[in-house]
Design a protein around this motif. Structure first.
Motif, PDB file in Angstrom:
ATOM      1  N   VAL A 243      40.069   3.650  14.378  1.00  0.00           N
ATOM      2  CA  VAL A 243      41.221   3.244  13.588  1.00  0.00           C
ATOM      3  C   VAL A 243      41.702   4.467  12.815  1.00  0.00           C
ATOM      4  CG1 VAL A 243      42.100   1.698  11.801  1.00  0.00           C
ATOM      5  CG2 VAL A 243      40.368   0.875  13.407  1.00  0.00           C
ATOM      6  N   ASP A 244      42.875   4.959  13.206  1.00  0.00           N
ATOM      7  CA  ASP A 244      43.484   6.123  12.559  1.00  0.00           C
ATOM      8  C   ASP A 244      44.332   5.625  11.391  1.00  0.00           C
ATOM      9  OD1 ASP A 244      44.865   8.381  11.773  1.00  0.00           O
ATOM     10  OD2 ASP A 244      45.606   8.866  13.771  1.00  0.00           O
ATOM     11  N   VAL A 245      43.916   5.971  10.180  1.00  0.00           N
ATOM     12  CA  VAL A 245      44.588   5.475   8.966  1.00  0.00           C
ATOM     13  C   VAL A 245      45.482   6.537   8.318  1.00  0.00           C
ATOM     14  CG1 VAL A 245      42.814   3.736   8.505  1.00  0.00           C
ATOM     15  CG2 VAL A 245      42.578   6.016   7.522  1.00  0.00           C
ATOM     16  N   SER A 246      45.764   7.621   9.046  1.00  0.00           N
ATOM     17  CA  SER A 246      46.538   8.722   8.448  1.00  0.00           C
ATOM     18  C   SER A 246      47.947   8.317   8.029  1.00  0.00           C
ATOM     19  CB  SER A 246      46.600   9.918   9.396  1.00  0.00           C
ATOM     20  OG  SER A 246      47.207   9.558  10.613  1.00  0.00           O
ATOM     21  N   ASN A 247      48.514   7.296   8.656  1.00  0.00           N
ATOM     22  CA  ASN A 247      49.879   6.881   8.329  1.00  0.00           C
ATOM     23  C   ASN A 247      49.946   5.646   7.434  1.00  0.00           C
ATOM     24  OD1 ASN A 247      50.969   8.974   9.856  1.00  0.00           O
ATOM     25  ND2 ASN A 247      50.944   7.752  11.716  1.00  0.00           N
ATOM     26  N   LEU A 248      48.814   5.242   6.876  1.00  0.00           N
ATOM     27  CA  LEU A 248      48.854   4.122   5.926  1.00  0.00           C
ATOM     28  C   LEU A 248      49.535   4.578   4.643  1.00  0.00           C
ATOM     29  CD1 LEU A 248      45.450   2.193   5.944  1.00  0.00           C
ATOM     30  CD2 LEU A 248      47.658   1.452   6.812  1.00  0.00           C
ATOM     31  N   THR A 249      50.457   3.777   4.166  1.00  0.00           N
ATOM     32  CA  THR A 249      51.134   4.097   2.910  1.00  0.00           C
ATOM     33  C   THR A 249      50.560   3.294   1.748  1.00  0.00           C
ATOM     34  OG1 THR A 249      52.837   2.441   3.383  1.00  0.00           O
ATOM     35  CG2 THR A 249      53.285   4.727   4.053  1.00  0.00           C
TER      36      THR A 249
ATOM     37  N   ALA B 289      29.868  -7.327  18.612  1.00  0.00           N
ATOM     38  CA  ALA B 289      30.210  -7.370  20.038  1.00  0.00           C
ATOM     39  C   ALA B 289      29.546  -6.226  20.806  1.00  0.00           C
ATOM     40  CB  ALA B 289      31.722  -7.311  20.211  1.00  0.00           C
ATOM     41  N   GLY B 290      28.728  -5.427  20.120  1.00  0.00           N
ATOM     42  CA  GLY B 290      28.023  -4.330  20.761  1.00  0.00           C
ATOM     43  C   GLY B 290      28.810  -3.038  20.821  1.00  0.00           C
ATOM     44  N   GLY B 291      29.893  -2.974  20.057  1.00  0.00           N
ATOM     45  CA  GLY B 291      30.732  -1.783  20.071  1.00  0.00           C
ATOM     46  C   GLY B 291      30.603  -0.957  18.811  1.00  0.00           C
ATOM     47  N   THR B 292      31.507   0.015  18.689  1.00  0.00           N
ATOM     48  CA  THR B 292      31.544   0.859  17.504  1.00  0.00           C
ATOM     49  C   THR B 292      32.973   0.931  16.989  1.00  0.00           C
ATOM     50  OG1 THR B 292      31.911   2.879  18.795  1.00  0.00           O
ATOM     51  CG2 THR B 292      29.617   2.301  18.267  1.00  0.00           C
ATOM     52  N   LEU B 293      33.096   1.066  15.689  1.00  0.00           N
ATOM     53  CA  LEU B 293      34.397   1.246  15.058  1.00  0.00           C
ATOM     54  C   LEU B 293      34.292   2.448  14.133  1.00  0.00           C
ATOM     55  CD1 LEU B 293      36.934  -1.243  13.865  1.00  0.00           C
ATOM     56  CD2 LEU B 293      36.192   0.462  12.233  1.00  0.00           C
ATOM     57  N   GLU B 294      35.204   3.391  14.311  1.00  0.00           N
ATOM     58  CA  GLU B 294      35.243   4.587  13.479  1.00  0.00           C
ATOM     59  C   GLU B 294      36.591   4.637  12.773  1.00  0.00           C
ATOM     60  OE1 GLU B 294      32.717   7.720  16.131  1.00  0.00           O
ATOM     61  OE2 GLU B 294      34.684   7.132  16.898  1.00  0.00           O
ATOM     62  N   LEU B 295      36.603   5.211  11.584  1.00  0.00           N
ATOM     63  CA  LEU B 295      37.851   5.459  10.873  1.00  0.00           C
ATOM     64  C   LEU B 295      38.181   6.934  10.999  1.00  0.00           C
ATOM     65  CD1 LEU B 295      37.461   3.478   7.511  1.00  0.00           C
ATOM     66  CD2 LEU B 295      38.570   2.754   9.630  1.00  0.00           C
TER      67      LEU B 295
ATOM     68  N   ALA C 254      29.886   1.976   5.318  1.00  0.00           N
ATOM     69  CA  ALA C 254      29.945   0.993   6.402  1.00  0.00           C
ATOM     70  C   ALA C 254      30.577   1.560   7.671  1.00  0.00           C
ATOM     71  CB  ALA C 254      30.734  -0.236   5.951  1.00  0.00           C
ATOM     72  N   PHE C 255      31.192   2.732   7.551  1.00  0.00           N
ATOM     73  CA  PHE C 255      31.949   3.297   8.666  1.00  0.00           C
ATOM     74  C   PHE C 255      31.442   4.685   9.042  1.00  0.00           C
ATOM     75  CE2 PHE C 255      34.883   0.702   6.149  1.00  0.00           C
ATOM     76  CZ  PHE C 255      35.329  -0.185   7.114  1.00  0.00           C
ATOM     77  N   ARG C 256      31.656   5.019  10.299  1.00  0.00           N
ATOM     78  CA  ARG C 256      31.565   6.420  10.695  1.00  0.00           C
ATOM     79  C   ARG C 256      32.983   6.939  10.512  1.00  0.00           C
ATOM     80  NH1 ARG C 256      31.870   9.593  15.793  1.00  0.00           N
ATOM     81  NH2 ARG C 256      31.051  11.624  15.164  1.00  0.00           N
ATOM     82  N   ILE C 257      33.134   7.942   9.683  1.00  0.00           N
ATOM     83  CA  ILE C 257      34.449   8.515   9.396  1.00  0.00           C
ATOM     84  C   ILE C 257      34.551   9.841  10.112  1.00  0.00           C
ATOM     85  CG2 ILE C 257      35.976   9.363   7.584  1.00  0.00           C
ATOM     86  CD1 ILE C 257      34.755   7.221   5.751  1.00  0.00           C
ATOM     87  N   ILE C 258      35.588   9.965  10.940  1.00  0.00           N
ATOM     88  CA  ILE C 258      35.751  11.179  11.726  1.00  0.00           C
ATOM     89  C   ILE C 258      36.937  11.992  11.222  1.00  0.00           C
ATOM     90  CG2 ILE C 258      34.615  10.203  13.733  1.00  0.00           C
ATOM     91  CD1 ILE C 258      37.298   9.768  15.021  1.00  0.00           C
ATOM     92  N   THR C 259      36.877  13.276  11.483  1.00  0.00           N
ATOM     93  CA  THR C 259      37.905  14.208  11.028  1.00  0.00           C
ATOM     94  C   THR C 259      39.018  14.306  12.064  1.00  0.00           C
ATOM     95  OG1 THR C 259      36.831  16.082  12.087  1.00  0.00           O
ATOM     96  CG2 THR C 259      36.150  15.561   9.817  1.00  0.00           C
ATOM     97  N   PRO C 260      40.159  14.868  11.688  1.00  0.00           N
ATOM     98  CA  PRO C 260      41.259  15.010  12.644  1.00  0.00           C
ATOM     99  C   PRO C 260      40.848  15.747  13.927  1.00  0.00           C
ATOM    100  CG  PRO C 260      42.055  15.462  10.437  1.00  0.00           C
ATOM    101  CD  PRO C 260      40.552  15.313  10.348  1.00  0.00           C
ATOM    102  N   GLY C 261      40.021  16.753  13.810  1.00  0.00           N
ATOM    103  CA  GLY C 261      39.584  17.486  14.990  1.00  0.00           C
ATOM    104  C   GLY C 261      38.775  16.632  15.940  1.00  0.00           C
TER     105      GLY C 261
END
Length: 111
Positions: free
Chosen positions: A48-54, A74-80, A99-106
């Motif tokens: 989930v890319d939140v860069s455009n959240l206002t 469901a056996g998956g992963t969700l990253e922000l 609660a999240f794995r937070i990833i960088t733009p790169g």
């Protein structure tokens, strides 16, 4: 009324959901529906890319947390991705960032 647009990009190993606009009590159902549809479609690794959240209120934070639990169950992963500004501050202060794995733009850029 708040507006939230969700752009979906399918990659071989993951699906990127780019949020644009406001994530709040009114619009959080759109995120939930999109997550459910991705899982139903067999997509288990979601970013989930939140860069455009206002804007993101407590209902939006809860929607993200529920999404993470749903995907994990469901056996998956969700990253922000691209967590910044006030959203980063709120996630850090509340401890919800754990609660999240937070990833960088790169890390979001496709190989």
């Amino acid at each position: 009324m708040t507006a939230l647009a969700v752009t979906i990009t399918h990659e071989p190993a993951r699906t990127i959901l780019t949020l644009d606009g406001e994530l709040d009590m009114v619009s959080s159902a759109r995120l939930t529906d999109t997550i459910d549809a991705a899982l139903y479609g067999g997509r288990q690794h979601l970013v989930v890319d939140v860069s455009n959240l206002t804007f993101c209120d407590s209902a939006g934070i809860w929607a993200l947390l529920r999404a993470e639990r749903t995907v994990s169950a469901a056996g998956g992963t969700l990253e922000l991705a691209n967590v910044q500004g006030i959203l980063k501050r709120v996630l850090d202060l509340t401890g919800a960032a754990r609660a999240f794995r937070i990833i960088t733009p790169g890390q979001l850029t496709s190989p």
